[in-house]
Motif scaffolding. Structure first.
Motif, PDB file in Angstrom:
ATOM      1  N   LEU A   1      38.975  49.965  38.454  1.00 51.32           N
ATOM      2  CA  LEU A   1      37.798  50.744  38.838  1.00 51.32           C
ATOM      3  C   LEU A   1      37.320  50.360  40.226  1.00 51.32           C
ATOM      4  CD1 LEU A   1      35.912  50.672  35.420  1.00 51.32           C
ATOM      5  CD2 LEU A   1      36.925  52.680  36.515  1.00 51.32           C
ATOM      6  N   LEU A   2      37.362  49.077  40.550  1.00 51.83           N
ATOM      7  CA  LEU A   2      36.973  48.643  41.891  1.00 51.83           C
ATOM      8  C   LEU A   2      37.910  49.227  42.943  1.00 51.83           C
ATOM      9  CD1 LEU A   2      36.126  44.949  41.022  1.00 51.83           C
ATOM     10  CD2 LEU A   2      34.505  46.622  41.939  1.00 51.83           C
ATOM     11  N   GLU A   3      39.189  49.298  42.641  1.00 49.48           N
ATOM     12  CA  GLU A   3      40.143  49.932  43.554  1.00 49.48           C
ATOM     13  C   GLU A   3      39.808  51.407  43.752  1.00 49.48           C
ATOM     14  OE1 GLU A   3      44.038  49.321  42.054  1.00 49.48           O
ATOM     15  OE2 GLU A   3      44.222  47.282  42.859  1.00 49.48           O
ATOM     16  N   GLU A   4      39.472  52.081  42.657  1.00 46.95           N
ATOM     17  CA  GLU A   4      39.118  53.496  42.753  1.00 46.95           C
ATOM     18  C   GLU A   4      37.883  53.699  43.629  1.00 46.95           C
ATOM     19  OE1 GLU A   4      38.680  55.205  38.844  1.00 46.95           O
ATOM     20  OE2 GLU A   4      40.750  55.941  38.894  1.00 46.95           O
ATOM     21  N   ILE A   5      36.866  52.863  43.395  1.00 49.72           N
ATOM     22  CA  ILE A   5      35.642  52.974  44.199  1.00 49.72           C
ATOM     23  C   ILE A   5      35.951  52.738  45.669  1.00 49.72           C
ATOM     24  CG2 ILE A   5      33.364  51.966  44.618  1.00 49.72           C
ATOM     25  CD1 ILE A   5      33.407  51.176  41.573  1.00 49.72           C
ATOM     26  N   SER A   6      36.734  51.710  45.943  1.00 54.58           N
ATOM     27  CA  SER A   6      37.094  51.371  47.321  1.00 54.58           C
ATOM     28  C   SER A   6      37.829  52.518  48.008  1.00 54.58           C
ATOM     29  CB  SER A   6      37.950  50.108  47.334  1.00 54.58           C
ATOM     30  OG  SER A   6      38.346  49.770  48.638  1.00 54.58           O
ATOM     31  N   ALA A   7      38.790  53.124  47.281  1.00 53.56           N
ATOM     32  CA  ALA A   7      39.586  54.206  47.861  1.00 53.56           C
ATOM     33  C   ALA A   7      38.753  55.473  48.034  1.00 53.56           C
ATOM     34  CB  ALA A   7      40.796  54.484  46.974  1.00 53.56           C
ATOM     35  N   GLN A   8      37.954  55.813  47.028  1.00 47.25           N
ATOM     36  CA  GLN A   8      37.180  57.048  47.057  1.00 47.25           C
ATOM     37  C   GLN A   8      36.073  57.021  48.100  1.00 47.25           C
ATOM     38  OE1 GLN A   8      35.869  57.335  42.998  1.00 47.25           O
ATOM     39  NE2 GLN A   8      37.903  57.890  42.216  1.00 47.25           N
ATOM     40  N   GLU A   9      35.499  55.843  48.337  1.00 44.27           N
ATOM     41  CA  GLU A   9      34.324  55.758  49.198  1.00 44.27           C
ATOM     42  C   GLU A   9      34.618  55.117  50.557  1.00 44.27           C
ATOM     43  OE1 GLU A   9      30.799  54.519  47.213  1.00 44.27           O
ATOM     44  OE2 GLU A   9      31.395  55.401  45.297  1.00 44.27           O
ATOM     45  N   GLY A  10      35.919  54.859  50.826  1.00 48.69           N
ATOM     46  CA  GLY A  10      36.316  54.443  52.160  1.00 48.69           C
ATOM     47  C   GLY A  10      36.066  52.993  52.523  1.00 48.69           C
ATOM     48  N   TYR A  11      36.134  52.107  51.553  1.00 47.46           N
ATOM     49  CA  TYR A  11      35.989  50.684  51.856  1.00 47.46           C
ATOM     50  C   TYR A  11      37.383  50.082  52.084  1.00 47.46           C
ATOM     51  CZ  TYR A  11      31.171  51.144  50.242  1.00 47.46           C
ATOM     52  OH  TYR A  11      29.859  51.526  50.100  1.00 47.46           O
ATOM     53  N   ASP A  12      37.912  50.316  53.238  1.00 44.63           N
ATOM     54  CA  ASP A  12      39.268  49.861  53.559  1.00 44.63           C
ATOM     55  C   ASP A  12      39.305  48.339  53.718  1.00 44.63           C
ATOM     56  OD1 ASP A  12      40.101  52.511  53.626  1.00 44.63           O
ATOM     57  OD2 ASP A  12      39.634  52.709  55.765  1.00 44.63           O
ATOM     58  N   GLY A  13      40.394  47.749  53.246  1.00 46.23           N
ATOM     59  CA  GLY A  13      40.596  46.322  53.440  1.00 46.23           C
ATOM     60  C   GLY A  13      39.821  45.434  52.496  1.00 46.23           C
ATOM     61  N   LEU A  14      39.197  46.001  51.474  1.00 45.90           N
ATOM     62  CA  LEU A  14      38.435  45.196  50.518  1.00 45.90           C
ATOM     63  C   LEU A  14      39.389  44.349  49.676  1.00 45.90           C
ATOM     64  CD1 LEU A  14      35.469  44.805  49.674  1.00 45.90           C
ATOM     65  CD2 LEU A  14      35.849  46.514  47.891  1.00 45.90           C
ATOM     66  N   ASP A  15      39.072  43.079  49.524  1.00 40.06           N
ATOM     67  CA  ASP A  15      39.893  42.150  48.738  1.00 40.06           C
ATOM     68  C   ASP A  15      39.560  42.338  47.252  1.00 40.06           C
ATOM     69  OD1 ASP A  15      41.232  40.065  47.555  1.00 40.06           O
ATOM     70  OD2 ASP A  15      40.502  38.519  48.920  1.00 40.06           O
ATOM     71  N   ILE A  16      40.232  43.286  46.615  1.00 43.63           N
ATOM     72  CA  ILE A  16      39.917  43.649  45.232  1.00 43.63           C
ATOM     73  C   ILE A  16      40.088  42.477  44.263  1.00 43.63           C
ATOM     74  CG2 ILE A  16      40.510  45.167  43.307  1.00 43.63           C
ATOM     75  CD1 ILE A  16      39.007  46.547  45.543  1.00 43.63           C
ATOM     76  N   PRO A  17      41.180  41.703  44.330  1.00 43.89           N
ATOM     77  CA  PRO A  17      41.314  40.583  43.388  1.00 43.89           C
ATOM     78  C   PRO A  17      40.149  39.596  43.478  1.00 43.89           C
ATOM     79  CG  PRO A  17      43.426  41.046  44.392  1.00 43.89           C
ATOM     80  CD  PRO A  17      42.417  41.875  45.124  1.00 43.89           C
ATOM     81  N   THR A  18      39.686  39.322  44.695  1.00 45.91           N
ATOM     82  CA  THR A  18      38.578  38.379  44.850  1.00 45.91           C
ATOM     83  C   THR A  18      37.269  38.978  44.358  1.00 45.91           C
ATOM     84  OG1 THR A  18      39.657  37.323  46.741  1.00 45.91           O
ATOM     85  CG2 THR A  18      37.295  36.981  46.505  1.00 45.91           C
ATOM     86  N   VAL A  19      37.042  40.252  44.652  1.00 46.67           N
ATOM     87  CA  VAL A  19      35.834  40.920  44.159  1.00 46.67           C
ATOM     88  C   VAL A  19      35.835  40.951  42.630  1.00 46.67           C
ATOM     89  CG1 VAL A  19      34.534  43.084  44.106  1.00 46.67           C
ATOM     90  CG2 VAL A  19      35.587  42.307  46.246  1.00 46.67           C
ATOM     91  N   THR A  20      36.996  41.249  42.054  1.00 54.14           N
ATOM     92  CA  THR A  20      37.118  41.261  40.596  1.00 54.14           C
ATOM     93  C   THR A  20      36.834  39.887  40.022  1.00 54.14           C
ATOM     94  OG1 THR A  20      38.813  42.987  40.745  1.00 54.14           O
ATOM     95  CG2 THR A  20      38.640  41.804  38.662  1.00 54.14           C
ATOM     96  N   ARG A  21      37.399  38.867  40.674  1.00 51.31           N
ATOM     97  CA  ARG A  21      37.168  37.491  40.226  1.00 51.31           C
ATOM     98  C   ARG A  21      35.689  37.134  40.258  1.00 51.31           C
ATOM     99  NH1 ARG A  21      40.350  33.550  37.623  1.00 51.31           N
ATOM    100  NH2 ARG A  21      39.599  31.475  38.203  1.00 51.31           N
ATOM    101  N   GLY A  22      35.018  37.545  41.306  1.00 55.55           N
ATOM    102  CA  GLY A  22      33.593  37.277  41.412  1.00 55.55           C
ATOM    103  C   GLY A  22      32.809  37.922  40.281  1.00 55.55           C
ATOM    104  N   LEU A  23      33.163  39.169  39.948  1.00 55.70           N
ATOM    105  CA  LEU A  23      32.474  39.867  38.869  1.00 55.70           C
ATOM    106  C   LEU A  23      32.752  39.211  37.524  1.00 55.70           C
ATOM    107  CD1 LEU A  23      30.645  42.232  38.239  1.00 55.70           C
ATOM    108  CD2 LEU A  23      32.659  43.709  38.130  1.00 55.70           C
ATOM    109  N   VAL A  24      33.996  38.820  37.289  1.00 54.92           N
ATOM    110  CA  VAL A  24      34.353  38.119  36.049  1.00 54.92           C
ATOM    111  C   VAL A  24      33.567  36.817  35.931  1.00 54.92           C
ATOM    112  CG1 VAL A  24      36.200  36.878  34.851  1.00 54.92           C
ATOM    113  CG2 VAL A  24      36.649  39.147  35.825  1.00 54.92           C
ATOM    114  N   CYS A  25      33.467  36.079  37.033  1.00 50.15           N
ATOM    115  CA  CYS A  25      32.725  34.812  37.007  1.00 50.15           C
ATOM    116  C   CYS A  25      31.252  35.040  36.686  1.00 50.15           C
ATOM    117  CB  CYS A  25      32.865  34.096  38.350  1.00 50.15           C
ATOM    118  SG  CYS A  25      34.496  33.379  38.650  1.00 50.15           S
ATOM    119  N   MET A  26      30.676  36.101  37.233  1.00 50.50           N
ATOM    120  CA  MET A  26      29.276  36.397  36.942  1.00 50.50           C
ATOM    121  C   MET A  26      29.082  36.696  35.463  1.00 50.50           C
ATOM    122  SD  MET A  26      27.862  38.696  40.122  1.00 50.50           S
ATOM    123  CE  MET A  26      26.159  38.418  39.622  1.00 50.50           C
ATOM    124  N   MET A  27      29.969  37.479  34.893  1.00 52.48           N
ATOM    125  CA  MET A  27      29.851  37.843  33.490  1.00 52.48           C
ATOM    126  C   MET A  27      30.068  36.635  32.581  1.00 52.48           C
ATOM    127  SD  MET A  27      31.822  41.481  33.970  1.00 52.48           S
ATOM    128  CE  MET A  27      31.927  41.991  32.261  1.00 52.48           C
TER     129      MET A  27
END
Length: 217
Positions: free
Chosen positions: A147-173
């Motif tokens: 889903l984070l990849e989809e958001i990044s692609a659809q809304e133009g956030y190029d170069g976003l480090d998806i694995p790290t963002v995902t890891r951050g969200l998992v850690c928060m939860m």
């Protein structure tokens, strides 16, 4: 339907019900006193049934503990997977729905959270957890990463480090579950969702995070 078939069916239903009650009794015991204190006798005594009935359903303490972990995993995954299958107006809303489900589940099931912590904190429990639950957890992280990849692609956030963002969200939860176990408070849901929304707003500064409308029972 023949009388014998009706009798067998009634026995099967009673068997399924008693099995669930035994599992819930074991969860209560683990949540209160940890894995080490769990015995078939204590489970039977708490439930008011014979030890033989517990043995009939689960054969051994080890089997019972594994069944508890499987039961907890299925209780959680059924709600998560239902959201994954559902269509939502945007990937961001689906992502928020998943986080919302996770935090609401933890807030609404403190005994389950305590039982999970017992598995995390004891060596034998961690072995079972790695075997039975880690693959599921990796699947949940993959769902959020997609889903984070989809958001990044659809809304133009190029170069976003998806694995790290995902890891951050998992850690928060995961951290939210730890805090709910160690120091619960009435406003845990609101505080945790606010933190997650702030995190996502920093990752996707130009995106609108939808407010979630909750169903009224």
């Amino acid at each position: 339907m023949k009388v014998a078939e009706v009798t067998r069916d009634k026995r099967r239903i009673r068997g399924e019900e008693s099995r669930k009650l035994i599992l819930k009794s074991a969860i209560d015991n683990i949540a209160k006193s940890g894995l080490g204190s769990l015995t078939l006798d204590r489970v039977a005594e708490k439930l008011g049934v014979s030890r033989g009935l517990v043995v009939f359903h689960f054969k051994s303490k080890n089997n019972l503990i594994m069944e508890v972990l499987e039961y907890l995993g299925k209780k959680y995954s059924s709600g998560w997977n239902a959201i994954v299958r559902e269509e939502y107006p945007s990937s961001m809303e689906k992502l928020l729905r998943l986080v919302d489900y996770d935090i609401r589940f933890a807030c609404g099931n403190p005994k389950y959270v305590s039982a999970w912590h017992a598995f995390w904190g004891e060596s034998k429990g961690k072995e079972m957890f790695h075997q039975l639950v880690i693959p599921r957890d990796e699947g949940y992280a993959a769902d959020m990463g997609y889903l984070l990849e989809e958001i990044s692609a659809q809304e133009g956030y190029d170069g976003l480090d998806i694995p790290t963002v995902t890891r951050g969200l998992v850690c928060m939860m995961f951290g939210a579950w730890v805090l709910l176990h160690l120091n619960p408070s009435p406003d845990d849901y609101e505080k945790n969702m606010k933190a997650v929304r702030l995190y996502l707003a920093r990752i996707f500064p130009d995106s609108e995070l939808p407010e979630l409308q909750q169903a009224v029972d």
